[in-house]
Design an enzyme around this catalytic site. Structure first.
Site, PDB file in Angstrom:
ATOM      1  N   GLY A  16      -5.743  -2.552  10.379  1.00  0.00           N
ATOM      2  CA  GLY A  16      -5.753  -2.174   8.967  1.00  0.00           C
ATOM      3  C   GLY A  16      -6.701  -3.073   8.192  1.00  0.00           C
ATOM      4  O   GLY A  16      -7.512  -3.803   8.774  1.00  0.00           O
ATOM      5  N   SER A  44      -4.903   3.537  10.078  1.00  0.00           N
ATOM      6  CA  SER A  44      -3.927   2.505   9.721  1.00  0.00           C
ATOM      7  C   SER A  44      -3.347   2.802   8.347  1.00  0.00           C
ATOM      8  O   SER A  44      -3.951   3.492   7.540  1.00  0.00           O
ATOM      9  CB  SER A  44      -4.593   1.133   9.692  1.00  0.00           C
ATOM     10  OG  SER A  44      -5.199   0.868  10.942  1.00  0.00           O
ATOM     11  N   HIS A  45      -2.170   2.226   8.079  1.00  0.00           N
ATOM     12  CA  HIS A  45      -1.477   2.614   6.849  1.00  0.00           C
ATOM     13  C   HIS A  45      -2.146   2.096   5.582  1.00  0.00           C
ATOM     14  O   HIS A  45      -1.810   2.550   4.487  1.00  0.00           O
ATOM     15  CB  HIS A  45      -0.021   2.171   6.906  1.00  0.00           C
ATOM     16  CG  HIS A  45       0.849   2.902   5.931  1.00  0.00           C
ATOM     17  ND1 HIS A  45       0.809   4.267   5.780  1.00  0.00           N
ATOM     18  CD2 HIS A  45       1.758   2.468   5.036  1.00  0.00           C
ATOM     19  CE1 HIS A  45       1.667   4.633   4.837  1.00  0.00           C
ATOM     20  NE2 HIS A  45       2.249   3.561   4.365  1.00  0.00           N
ATOM     21  N   GLY A  51      -3.374   3.932  -5.685  1.00  0.00           N
ATOM     22  CA  GLY A  51      -3.788   3.791  -7.083  1.00  0.00           C
ATOM     23  C   GLY A  51      -4.742   2.673  -7.414  1.00  0.00           C
ATOM     24  O   GLY A  51      -5.498   2.771  -8.375  1.00  0.00           O
ATOM     25  N   HIS A 260       9.800   1.328  -4.118  1.00  0.00           N
ATOM     26  CA  HIS A 260       8.828   1.894  -5.057  1.00  0.00           C
ATOM     27  C   HIS A 260       9.525   2.944  -5.908  1.00  0.00           C
ATOM     28  O   HIS A 260      10.250   3.787  -5.383  1.00  0.00           O
ATOM     29  CB  HIS A 260       7.670   2.529  -4.278  1.00  0.00           C
ATOM     30  CG  HIS A 260       6.463   2.819  -5.123  1.00  0.00           C
ATOM     31  ND1 HIS A 260       6.466   3.790  -6.107  1.00  0.00           N
ATOM     32  CD2 HIS A 260       5.228   2.265  -5.149  1.00  0.00           C
ATOM     33  CE1 HIS A 260       5.261   3.808  -6.686  1.00  0.00           C
ATOM     34  NE2 HIS A 260       4.502   2.899  -6.130  1.00  0.00           N
ATOM     35  N   ARG A 276       1.989   6.447 -13.624  1.00  0.00           N
ATOM     36  CA  ARG A 276       2.565   5.838 -14.826  1.00  0.00           C
ATOM     37  C   ARG A 276       1.534   4.969 -15.528  1.00  0.00           C
ATOM     38  O   ARG A 276       1.500   4.902 -16.748  1.00  0.00           O
ATOM     39  CB  ARG A 276       3.811   5.017 -14.461  1.00  0.00           C
ATOM     40  CG  ARG A 276       5.035   5.877 -14.162  1.00  0.00           C
ATOM     41  CD  ARG A 276       6.177   5.067 -13.584  1.00  0.00           C
ATOM     42  NE  ARG A 276       5.892   4.637 -12.218  1.00  0.00           N
ATOM     43  CZ  ARG A 276       6.077   3.405 -11.756  1.00  0.00           C
ATOM     44  NH1 ARG A 276       6.554   2.469 -12.541  1.00  0.00           N
ATOM     45  NH2 ARG A 276       5.774   3.104 -10.510  1.00  0.00           N
ATOM     46  N   GLU A 397       0.448  -7.634   4.918  1.00  0.00           N
ATOM     47  CA  GLU A 397       1.883  -7.384   4.738  1.00  0.00           C
ATOM     48  C   GLU A 397       2.717  -7.975   5.864  1.00  0.00           C
ATOM     49  O   GLU A 397       3.891  -8.291   5.675  1.00  0.00           O
ATOM     50  CB  GLU A 397       2.137  -5.869   4.620  1.00  0.00           C
ATOM     51  CG  GLU A 397       3.543  -5.538   4.125  1.00  0.00           C
ATOM     52  CD  GLU A 397       3.756  -4.050   3.892  1.00  0.00           C
ATOM     53  OE1 GLU A 397       2.759  -3.295   3.878  1.00  0.00           O
ATOM     54  OE2 GLU A 397       4.916  -3.642   3.729  1.00  0.00           O
ATOM     55  N   SER A 413      -1.110  -5.937  -3.237  1.00  0.00           N
ATOM     56  CA  SER A 413      -1.121  -6.020  -1.768  1.00  0.00           C
ATOM     57  C   SER A 413      -2.464  -5.573  -1.211  1.00  0.00           C
ATOM     58  O   SER A 413      -2.970  -6.149  -0.250  1.00  0.00           O
ATOM     59  CB  SER A 413      -0.006  -5.176  -1.168  1.00  0.00           C
ATOM     60  OG  SER A 413      -0.207  -3.823  -1.470  1.00  0.00           O
TER      61      SER A 413
END
Lengths: 634, 242
Positions: A16, A44-45, A51, A260, A276, A397, A413
């Protein structure tokens, strides 16, 4: 076929953003680097981050006056004073460099448009004139828990664009990537790490990779919450688990688990905080904007732990929309308009269409808080080196570097992956060349044998026994019901006992499939015991921590307790122990003394000792906890 | 009776190259449909309750990572965002063609795309080194949006599998490859000259290899503007040639 034992200078486990950024720093310095990845790196995540990426460039009107000092303060407040402030400082100072470097690598950041712009701020459409002199600089959007607009973004596909840009550098530098490969065992002698054993997910074969530096960059472990997570199926925490399995390396703050606010109900798929940030509302079943009452100042843009708690409470109070999948609330972005949704929030618009069959410009989006981020992970020093294990590093992470403390801010992150990857990569590049790979090969052959025997033993079990999938589902129910947003001593005590039982069940799993090759059932059965161990540590740490801080909220101890709990949880687990060993270390030197975050609860138990006294015992306390000395490279 | 009243029959291609006993064949599985059932849910249910040896790939399960391309009733799609309610009672699943088979529905897209990126040098060829002290170079937001529009490709491989040329010519860049080339060609941060681009674009393995059937455009899950991408590449090649 892969050779049984190979060697490299730097072994990076995880393809990642954090792992790849670390890899290119070492490769660019001329070192031999090998990346292991469960999936092709671009899958990868990191790619799912939507955002934005926080960096205090201060380029637009609503970002005026922003700088790394303000970013640092926001991060410490967001952490509820659980962060290592020195690390938060390093992070905030380097985030602008990381974002600009990504522009250099090709990320198509959204840019400032000089002249009149229209934004939605606190429920109102406002016109703002951006300075012409800022035209073309990197634009920002608002995110939760920040004093300024700071999140840099590319549509709602920021992680995707960043990952592709960084992977393009990996390709350019010719870094070897072994995909469909899983690190299942670290090679070490109890004080130093010498690489890892890899299991090939094409063939099921094991091989050992000797390395001067080994980097764990496997991301979070949200899947210990089963389906109740926004995380990808690959986020099972195996990097943290193999570090834990050394019996020496501690995992930090595993009870700090972020929910979240806006995952789709019921699928758990994420929709970005940018919804938001760009002016979206949260509504209850009556269409009421309850966050305006709950948090008059920040409204929908308080930190994630605070917003998620208000949402959960709202649903407990009967204001959720009841469905057969449980209650949910509404995200309303209709007023942002079709054009905005199809450009700046394009991926959100697509997700709503693909997974809910609705148009967010016309309809409300069903959302509920869902497990999202693991603040906890492999505890490392400021240069990314693991406690108690030289030559082992962790980034992103998977690590507890610890800039986030007990709650990470949105967009921090993604920025951490690049900043930590860059800095830890620099540290490794500076020191890895100092000498040869001085390792007795028996450590490699022993680790290899251990991994092979584990798989063979599972395959050899006969008779009746539980299935790995059944254990996973049971673990998920324990975690979401008893180690969720609101926690209490009774539930947590039960969770610890139930997870202990599930751990025993793991030793009785019997496979139904013994096909040659990677064997998907065997692959998962090998992981589930590790996942239950991570879950157990999470529950045990949460039970022990009798206060509320950031995302860890105890209904029986609702106050933050800076007198007793201004510390970091460390969990070690030796092979022969029935339970993990839990200890504590000081969070780090306090530059910003504990105070009110500016949102959420204002009541707390004050520190008993003066800040100066606390700071004086930090270094000694952390050394005693296993922290290795830094090299002064950063 | 299932909640939706339907019992689904999946006919799934099976072959495990690691097993000397295994021969390619189709195998049928029946499960009850539930509301909002995706192929992600259905395939996991089949594996967990009916046949634990079944191989397939999912990661993000939200149509962002590109892991789960597969042929569903003859059409390449992302499995995770395909709802069973949009399909008939009988659902045929095959692995994506063109890519090397890993097993059952799982194929090796990673190697294919890495080779494509290496061949077309799909990275920014920057003129100068990164300066950590300097502010970012400016870019017009409209251009950034255009680059982003092509950058959104998730390399799932659906377009490659649908492409008549990519199915017979291993060297053809394919739709995703051409899109990737265009993404860097339109980016002013990439300093390759028109002549250098001409070498990459203008041969039978580049944009002129495309025979214009445009199945890629129909199957792309990200709805990339591939028609415009090819037009852009042809224009760029021709303007250099002239």
């Amino acid at each position: 076929m892969t050779a049984k034992i190979t060697s490299t200078d730097v072994l990076v486990i995880g393809g990642g953003l954090a792992g790849e950024r670390c890899a290119i720093e070492a490769a660019a310095a001329g070192h031999d680097v090998l990346i292991l990845s469960l999936v092709p790196p671009r899958r990868s995540h990191s790619c799912a981050a939507q955002g934005g990426m926080q960096a205090a460039l201060g380029n637009c009107v609503k970002a005026e006056g922003d700088n790394p000092d303000v970013h640092y303060l926001d991060t410490v407040r967001g952490s509820d004073w659980g962060a290592d402030q020195a690390v938060s400082r390093i992070f905030a100072d380097n985030a602008p460099i990381a974002v600009r470097e990504l522009a250099h690598f090709g990320v198509p950041w959204t840019r400032v448009k000089g002249g009149k712009n229209h934004y939605f701020i606190k429920g109102e459409r406002v016109e703002i004139e951006e300075a012409l002199e800022n035209d073309g600089l990197i634009m920002h959007r608002d995110f939760g828990g920040t004093a300024k607009w700071r999140a840099c973004y590319a549509g709602a596909g920021t992680g995707h664009s960043a990952l592709f840009a960084v992977d393009a550098e990996v390709v350019r530098l010719g870094v070897t990537v072994r995909d469909r490969a899983e690190a299942v065992e670290l090679i070490h002698d109890g004080t130093r790490c010498y690489g890892a054993v890899s299991r090939c997910l094409r063939t099921g074969e094991h091989s050992a990779i000797l390395a001067k530096a080994t980097v764990i960059a496997t991301g979070g472990h949200g899947r210990i919450y089963g389906q109740y997570t926004t995380n990808a199926t690959i986020n099972e925490g195996m990097g943290a688990a193999i570090a834990l399995n050394t019996g020496v390396v501690p995992l930090g703050n595993m009870e700090a688990v972020q929910f979240h606010p806006t995952a789709l109900s019921p699928s758990g798929i994420l929709v970005t905080e940018g919804c938001r940030g760009d002016g979206g509302y949260l509504l209850d079943k009556d269409g009421h904007r309850f966050m305006v009452d709950a948090e008059p100042e920040k409204q929908e843009l308080a930190s994630r732990d605070v917003v998620s708690r208000h949402m959960a409470q709202r649903m407990f109070d009967g204001f959720g929309v009841e469905t057969k999948f449980g209650p949910h609330l509404w995200l309303d972005v209709r007023h942002l308009g079709d054009e905005h949704l199809r450009t700046k929030l394009r991926e959100v618009w697509e997700i709503c269409r693909d997974f809910l069959g609705l148009d967010p410009a016309e309809e409300l989006v069903p959302v509920r808080p869902t497990q999202h981020y693991s603040m906890g992970g492999v505890r490392v020093n400021a240069e990314g080196e693991a406690y108690s294990m030289a030559g082992l590093f962790a980034v992103g992470e998977a690590s507890c570097w610890d800039m986030h403390g007990f709650n990470r801010l949105g967009g921090n992150s993604l920025a951490e992956t690049i900043v930590a990857g860059m800095l830890v990569g620099r540290r490794i590049a500076a020191t890895v060349g100092r000498g040869g790979l001085d390792v007795e090969t028996r450590y490699a052959s022993e680790a290899l044998q251990k991994a092979e025997e584990r798989a063979a033993e599972l395959l050899g079990r006969e008779g009746d026994g539980p299935s790995a999938y059944g254990i996973r589902d049971a673990m998920a129910e324990v975690m979401i019901r008893k180690v969720g947003i609101f926690r209490n001593g009774d539930d947590l005590g039960q969770a610890v006992a139930e997870l202990r039982q599930l751990l025993d069940d793991c030793d009785r799993i019997v496979l139904r499939s013994r096909v040659p090759g990677m064997n998907p059932e065997l692959t998962f059965a090998l992981r589930i015991r590790n996942m239950v161990r991570l879950a157990h540590i999470t529950a045990k740490g949460a039970l022990a921590r009798t206060e509320s801080r950031g995302a860890h909220f105890r209904t029986d101890f609702p106050l933050r307790d800076d007198a007793s709990w201004l510390n970091r949880t460390l969990a070690r687990w030796t092979d022969d122990a029935a339970e993990p060993d839990i200890s504590y270390e000081p969070v780090g030197e306090l530059d910003v003394p504990p105070g009110h975050r500016g949102y959420g609860a204002d009541e707390r138990i004050e520190m008993a000792m003066p800040v100066e006294d606390y700071n004086r015992q930090v270094e000694e306390g952390q050394r005693a906890a296993g922290k290795l000395p830094t090299e002064g490279v950063l | 009776m299932s909640e939706t009243g339907r019992r689904l029959t999946f006919e799934i291609f099976r072959f495990n190259p690691q097993d000397p006993e295994s021969k390619p064949h189709m195998q049928s599985f029946e499960i009850d449909e539930v509301p909002y059932m995706s192929l992600f849910m259905a395939l996991n249910e089949i594996r967990e309750t009916l046949d634990p040896s079944l191989q397939f790939d999912f990661a993000c399960r939200s149509a962002i990572c590109g892991s789960c391309g597969m042929m569903v009733n003859g059409k390449p799609v992302l499995g995770c965002r395909t709802q069973t309610s949009d399909l008939p009672d009988r659902i045929r699943l095959h692995p994506l063609p063109v890519f090397k088979l890993v097993g059952d529905l799982s194929v090796d897209t990673g190697t294919w795309f890495r080779e494509m990126a290496e061949k077309s040098e799909a990275w920014v060829h920057a003129e100068k080194a990164f300066d950590p002290e300097a502010i970012e170079d400016r870019m017009d937001d409209e251009l950034a949006q255009q680059i982003y529009d092509s950058d959104r490709c998730i390399e799932c491989g659906c377009c490659i599998s649908s492409c008549g040329v990519a199915n017979v010519n291993d060297e053809f860049a394919g739709p995703a490859g051409l899109n990737r080339i265009a993404r860097f060609a339109m980016d002013p941060r990439d300093t390759r000259s028109d002549e250098e681009w001409f070498e990459v674009i203008s041969n039978e393995n580049g944009v002129f290899g495309c025979i214009g059937m445009m199945a890629c455009h129909d199957v792309c899950p990200k709805e990339l503007p591939l028609l415009e991408v090819y037009a852009y590449l042809r224009r760029k090649a021709l303007s250099t040639a002239l």
